[in-house]
Design a protein around this motif. Structure first.
Motif, PDB file in Angstrom:
ATOM      1  N   HIS A 186      22.753 -62.369 -37.016  1.00  0.00           N
ATOM      2  CA  HIS A 186      24.027 -62.728 -36.394  1.00  0.00           C
ATOM      3  C   HIS A 186      24.372 -64.197 -36.621  1.00  0.00           C
ATOM      4  O   HIS A 186      25.516 -64.531 -36.937  1.00  0.00           O
ATOM      5  CB  HIS A 186      23.978 -62.418 -34.903  1.00  0.00           C
ATOM      6  N   VAL A 187      23.392 -65.080 -36.459  1.00  0.00           N
ATOM      7  CA  VAL A 187      23.594 -66.513 -36.718  1.00  0.00           C
ATOM      8  C   VAL A 187      22.417 -66.997 -37.559  1.00  0.00           C
ATOM      9  O   VAL A 187      21.262 -66.871 -37.161  1.00  0.00           O
ATOM     10  CB  VAL A 187      23.670 -67.323 -35.412  1.00  0.00           C
ATOM     11  N   MET A 188      22.728 -67.570 -38.734  1.00  0.00           N
ATOM     12  CA  MET A 188      21.710 -68.082 -39.656  1.00  0.00           C
ATOM     13  C   MET A 188      22.117 -69.465 -40.126  1.00  0.00           C
ATOM     14  O   MET A 188      23.304 -69.736 -40.294  1.00  0.00           O
ATOM     15  CB  MET A 188      21.554 -67.140 -40.859  1.00  0.00           C
ATOM     16  N   ALA A 189      21.137 -70.322 -40.366  1.00  0.00           N
ATOM     17  CA  ALA A 189      21.440 -71.703 -40.731  1.00  0.00           C
ATOM     18  C   ALA A 189      21.938 -71.848 -42.159  1.00  0.00           C
ATOM     19  O   ALA A 189      22.640 -72.805 -42.476  1.00  0.00           O
ATOM     20  CB  ALA A 189      20.200 -72.577 -40.533  1.00  0.00           C
ATOM     21  N   TRP A 190      21.589 -70.920 -43.032  1.00  0.00           N
ATOM     22  CA  TRP A 190      21.874 -71.113 -44.462  1.00  0.00           C
ATOM     23  C   TRP A 190      23.235 -70.581 -44.893  1.00  0.00           C
ATOM     24  O   TRP A 190      23.770 -70.968 -45.920  1.00  0.00           O
ATOM     25  CB  TRP A 190      20.779 -70.458 -45.304  1.00  0.00           C
ATOM     26  N   SER A 191      23.844 -69.680 -44.100  1.00  0.00           N
ATOM     27  CA  SER A 191      25.140 -69.124 -44.470  1.00  0.00           C
ATOM     28  C   SER A 191      25.681 -68.291 -43.314  1.00  0.00           C
ATOM     29  O   SER A 191      24.962 -68.016 -42.352  1.00  0.00           O
ATOM     30  CB  SER A 191      25.006 -68.250 -45.723  1.00  0.00           C
ATOM     31  N   THR A 192      26.934 -67.885 -43.444  1.00  0.00           N
ATOM     32  CA  THR A 192      27.483 -66.951 -42.477  1.00  0.00           C
ATOM     33  C   THR A 192      26.995 -65.539 -42.788  1.00  0.00           C
ATOM     34  O   THR A 192      26.561 -65.244 -43.895  1.00  0.00           O
ATOM     35  CB  THR A 192      29.018 -66.972 -42.502  1.00  0.00           C
ATOM     36  N   SER A 193      27.084 -64.672 -41.816  1.00  0.00           N
ATOM     37  CA  SER A 193      26.650 -63.290 -41.962  1.00  0.00           C
ATOM     38  C   SER A 193      27.784 -62.436 -42.499  1.00  0.00           C
ATOM     39  O   SER A 193      28.944 -62.609 -42.126  1.00  0.00           O
ATOM     40  CB  SER A 193      26.198 -62.763 -40.593  1.00  0.00           C
ATOM     41  N   VAL A 194      27.440 -61.508 -43.376  1.00  0.00           N
ATOM     42  CA  VAL A 194      28.463 -60.584 -43.864  1.00  0.00           C
ATOM     43  C   VAL A 194      28.769 -59.577 -42.765  1.00  0.00           C
ATOM     44  O   VAL A 194      27.890 -59.173 -41.997  1.00  0.00           O
ATOM     45  CB  VAL A 194      28.008 -59.872 -45.150  1.00  0.00           C
ATOM     46  N   VAL A 195      30.041 -59.202 -42.656  1.00  0.00           N
ATOM     47  CA  VAL A 195      30.480 -58.170 -41.721  1.00  0.00           C
ATOM     48  C   VAL A 195      31.105 -57.078 -42.578  1.00  0.00           C
ATOM     49  O   VAL A 195      32.202 -57.249 -43.110  1.00  0.00           O
ATOM     50  CB  VAL A 195      31.478 -58.720 -40.699  1.00  0.00           C
ATOM     51  N   ALA A 196      30.382 -55.979 -42.741  1.00  0.00           N
ATOM     52  CA  ALA A 196      30.754 -54.957 -43.714  1.00  0.00           C
ATOM     53  C   ALA A 196      31.104 -53.644 -43.028  1.00  0.00           C
ATOM     54  O   ALA A 196      30.214 -52.973 -42.504  1.00  0.00           O
ATOM     55  CB  ALA A 196      29.607 -54.737 -44.708  1.00  0.00           C
ATOM     56  N   PRO A 197      32.389 -53.268 -42.977  1.00  0.00           N
ATOM     57  CA  PRO A 197      32.737 -51.944 -42.462  1.00  0.00           C
ATOM     58  C   PRO A 197      32.099 -50.850 -43.331  1.00  0.00           C
ATOM     59  O   PRO A 197      31.783 -51.099 -44.493  1.00  0.00           O
ATOM     60  CB  PRO A 197      34.265 -51.928 -42.584  1.00  0.00           C
ATOM     61  N   PRO A 198      31.883 -49.647 -42.803  1.00  0.00           N
ATOM     62  CA  PRO A 198      32.394 -49.192 -41.507  1.00  0.00           C
ATOM     63  C   PRO A 198      31.507 -49.556 -40.310  1.00  0.00           C
ATOM     64  O   PRO A 198      31.977 -49.498 -39.179  1.00  0.00           O
ATOM     65  CB  PRO A 198      32.451 -47.673 -41.686  1.00  0.00           C
ATOM     66  N   ASP A 199      30.228 -49.886 -40.526  1.00  0.00           N
ATOM     67  CA  ASP A 199      29.364 -50.177 -39.379  1.00  0.00           C
ATOM     68  C   ASP A 199      29.617 -51.577 -38.825  1.00  0.00           C
ATOM     69  O   ASP A 199      29.488 -51.804 -37.637  1.00  0.00           O
ATOM     70  CB  ASP A 199      27.891 -50.033 -39.770  1.00  0.00           C
ATOM     71  N   GLY A 200      29.962 -52.516 -39.686  1.00  0.00           N
ATOM     72  CA  GLY A 200      30.260 -53.870 -39.238  1.00  0.00           C
ATOM     73  C   GLY A 200      31.676 -53.978 -38.692  1.00  0.00           C
ATOM     74  O   GLY A 200      32.594 -53.299 -39.161  1.00  0.00           O
ATOM     75  N   SER A 201      31.848 -54.849 -37.696  1.00  0.00           N
ATOM     76  CA  SER A 201      33.152 -55.020 -37.055  1.00  0.00           C
ATOM     77  C   SER A 201      33.420 -56.502 -36.836  1.00  0.00           C
ATOM     78  O   SER A 201      32.645 -57.173 -36.153  1.00  0.00           O
ATOM     79  CB  SER A 201      33.180 -54.284 -35.712  1.00  0.00           C
ATOM     80  N   MET A 202      34.529 -57.002 -37.384  1.00  0.00           N
ATOM     81  CA  MET A 202      34.852 -58.412 -37.211  1.00  0.00           C
ATOM     82  C   MET A 202      35.200 -58.729 -35.764  1.00  0.00           C
ATOM     83  O   MET A 202      34.812 -59.792 -35.242  1.00  0.00           O
ATOM     84  CB  MET A 202      36.017 -58.802 -38.129  1.00  0.00           C
ATOM     85  N   GLY A 203      35.896 -57.838 -35.085  1.00  0.00           N
ATOM     86  CA  GLY A 203      36.205 -58.077 -33.674  1.00  0.00           C
ATOM     87  C   GLY A 203      34.943 -58.195 -32.841  1.00  0.00           C
ATOM     88  O   GLY A 203      34.814 -59.087 -31.990  1.00  0.00           O
ATOM     89  N   ASP A 204      33.984 -57.289 -33.080  1.00  0.00           N
ATOM     90  CA  ASP A 204      32.712 -57.356 -32.358  1.00  0.00           C
ATOM     91  C   ASP A 204      31.936 -58.619 -32.720  1.00  0.00           C
ATOM     92  O   ASP A 204      31.325 -59.255 -31.853  1.00  0.00           O
ATOM     93  CB  ASP A 204      31.854 -56.134 -32.682  1.00  0.00           C
ATOM     94  N   TYR A 205      31.954 -58.972 -33.997  1.00  0.00           N
ATOM     95  CA  TYR A 205      31.217 -60.166 -34.450  1.00  0.00           C
ATOM     96  C   TYR A 205      31.746 -61.426 -33.766  1.00  0.00           C
ATOM     97  O   TYR A 205      30.974 -62.249 -33.261  1.00  0.00           O
ATOM     98  CB  TYR A 205      31.348 -60.279 -35.969  1.00  0.00           C
ATOM     99  N   MET A 206      33.057 -61.574 -33.715  1.00  0.00           N
ATOM    100  CA  MET A 206      33.638 -62.754 -33.075  1.00  0.00           C
ATOM    101  C   MET A 206      33.337 -62.768 -31.579  1.00  0.00           C
ATOM    102  O   MET A 206      32.994 -63.811 -31.003  1.00  0.00           O
ATOM    103  CB  MET A 206      35.146 -62.775 -33.315  1.00  0.00           C
ATOM    104  N   ALA A 207      33.419 -61.600 -30.928  1.00  0.00           N
ATOM    105  CA  ALA A 207      33.105 -61.535 -29.495  1.00  0.00           C
ATOM    106  C   ALA A 207      31.640 -61.874 -29.239  1.00  0.00           C
ATOM    107  O   ALA A 207      31.309 -62.526 -28.237  1.00  0.00           O
ATOM    108  CB  ALA A 207      33.425 -60.142 -28.963  1.00  0.00           C
ATOM    109  N   SER A 208      30.758 -61.471 -30.144  1.00  0.00           N
ATOM    110  CA  SER A 208      29.337 -61.779 -29.979  1.00  0.00           C
ATOM    111  C   SER A 208      29.066 -63.267 -30.157  1.00  0.00           C
ATOM    112  O   SER A 208      28.213 -63.842 -29.468  1.00  0.00           O
ATOM    113  CB  SER A 208      28.501 -60.962 -30.974  1.00  0.00           C
ATOM    114  N   LEU A 209      29.777 -63.920 -31.082  1.00  0.00           N
ATOM    115  CA  LEU A 209      29.644 -65.375 -31.205  1.00  0.00           C
ATOM    116  C   LEU A 209      30.112 -66.066 -29.925  1.00  0.00           C
ATOM    117  O   LEU A 209      29.447 -66.983 -29.424  1.00  0.00           O
ATOM    118  CB  LEU A 209      30.461 -65.883 -32.403  1.00  0.00           C
ATOM    119  N   GLU A 210      31.236 -65.632 -29.393  1.00  0.00           N
ATOM    120  CA  GLU A 210      31.733 -66.213 -28.137  1.00  0.00           C
ATOM    121  C   GLU A 210      30.715 -66.003 -27.014  1.00  0.00           C
ATOM    122  O   GLU A 210      30.499 -66.900 -26.177  1.00  0.00           O
ATOM    123  CB  GLU A 210      33.072 -65.577 -27.754  1.00  0.00           C
ATOM    124  N   LYS A 211      30.095 -64.871 -26.998  1.00  0.00           N
ATOM    125  CA  LYS A 211      29.094 -64.559 -25.973  1.00  0.00           C
ATOM    126  C   LYS A 211      27.941 -65.556 -26.012  1.00  0.00           C
ATOM    127  O   LYS A 211      27.442 -66.005 -24.967  1.00  0.00           O
ATOM    128  CB  LYS A 211      28.577 -63.134 -26.201  1.00  0.00           C
TER     129      LYS A 211
END
Length: 313
Positions: A186-211
């Protein structure tokens, strides 16, 4: 797994660090009671390999993310365990570079396998690339982890923090009394994480960062690469990076680009051809989120590929 390109200009962009010695095959102490063992599976998506972590005291421990099915890595994990009682094998998520060895290791050390429930996702749309990031077959979990639950493992309490986005079943693990969060992909020092549909969700990813911004951990140990030492500022920068990417996509739609390949060509100049598919999936994740927010519309073209346009047009 990583997003294929990350902007480095601008004061609010993430300051990525690629300085990392994987020490393949050797347990490395990264904090009191925590050993990192990095698998020798480097790639454009796994950096220099998948990090497994062995956490505990002299008598008891647990293992997080056993990694790929690799005999040398299994031997290195057993060396790190060093005869201790393994109370659990835990997955931050079920992508195969983290989970393929899980059932084998759990059987070797007679430990229960734990992980979160994967959300059922529709099959990928026609013409959409699929990354090699699927679960490693049917994993026999002893039970599924729940957000906010506390596990008593090794010499500490471990809080489960649901962080879906990169994968629907992604969790992070907060280690009590240490200020450490095992952040998986979810959070890595070397790069951002890929968010790949259909299992990945950008809305969920952003909410998890806010969390994560509401939490008190001061150091993250990720699934690939070295630690994140200033997580609050880093997570804020990741959020900014994604919002800027979203803005760039909306600008391309306003300029008349209608397809994912056209958007990728415009916003990822000079991209490594091996990462074209991942870039397309990242753009797709943003477009799906923008559609959910009613900022973008889409339809199938006569050839079957999706075309997109601004909802305000």
């Amino acid at each position: 797994m990583t997003d294929p390109a990350s902007d480095s200009d601008g004061s609010r962009e993430p300051q990525f660090s690629t300085a990392f010695d994987p020490a393949h095959g050797r347990p490395v102490s990264v904090a009191p009671g925590i050993l990192r063992v990095t698998a020798d599976n480097p790639s454009p998506f796994t950096f220099r390999g998948t990090n497994s972590h062995v956490v505990g005291d002299a008598a008891r421990c647990f293992v997080v993310d056993p990694g790929p099915a690799d005999e040398a890595h299994l031997a290195a994990l057993l060396e790190a365990v060093d005869g201790r009682r393994v109370e659990a094998v835990i997955l931050t998520h079920t992508h195969s570079d983290h989970s393929a060895l899980a059932m084998r290791l759990a059987a070797e050390v007679s430990a229960p396998l734990l992980g979160a429930r994967r959300k059922a996702a529709p099959p990928p749309a026609a013409g959409v690339p699929v990354l090699d990031a699927e679960p490693a077959g049917d994993l026999a979990f002893a039970r599924h982890l729940e957000d906010g639950e506390t596990l008593d493992l090794g010499d500490r309490s471990v809080e489960v923090v649901a962080t879906p986005g990169h994968a629907s079943d992604h969790v992070a693990l907060a280690l009590s009394g240490s200020g450490i969060l095992l952040s998986g992909d979810h959070v890595m020092a070397w790069s951002t994480s890929v968010v790949a549909p259909p299992d990945g969700s950008m809305g969920d990813y952003m909410a998890s960062l806010e969390k994560l911004l509401s939490r008190s951990e001061t150091r993250y140990l990720p699934g690939h690469g070295g630690p994140v030492e200033r997580p609050v500022s880093f997570v804020k920068a990741l959020l900014h990076h994604r919002r800027m990417r979203e803005t760039a996509i909306l600008k391309r739609l306003d300029a008349g680009d209608e397809t994912i390949p056209a958007i990728v060509a415009a916003i990822y100049p000079g991209l490594d051809p091996r990462l074209q598919g991942a870039a397309g999936l990242s753009v797709l994740a943003h477009l799906e989120d923008l559609q959910a927010r009613r900022l973008v519309c889409s339809a199938a073209s006569p050839g079957g590929a999706a075309v997109y346009w601004p909802a305000a047009r």
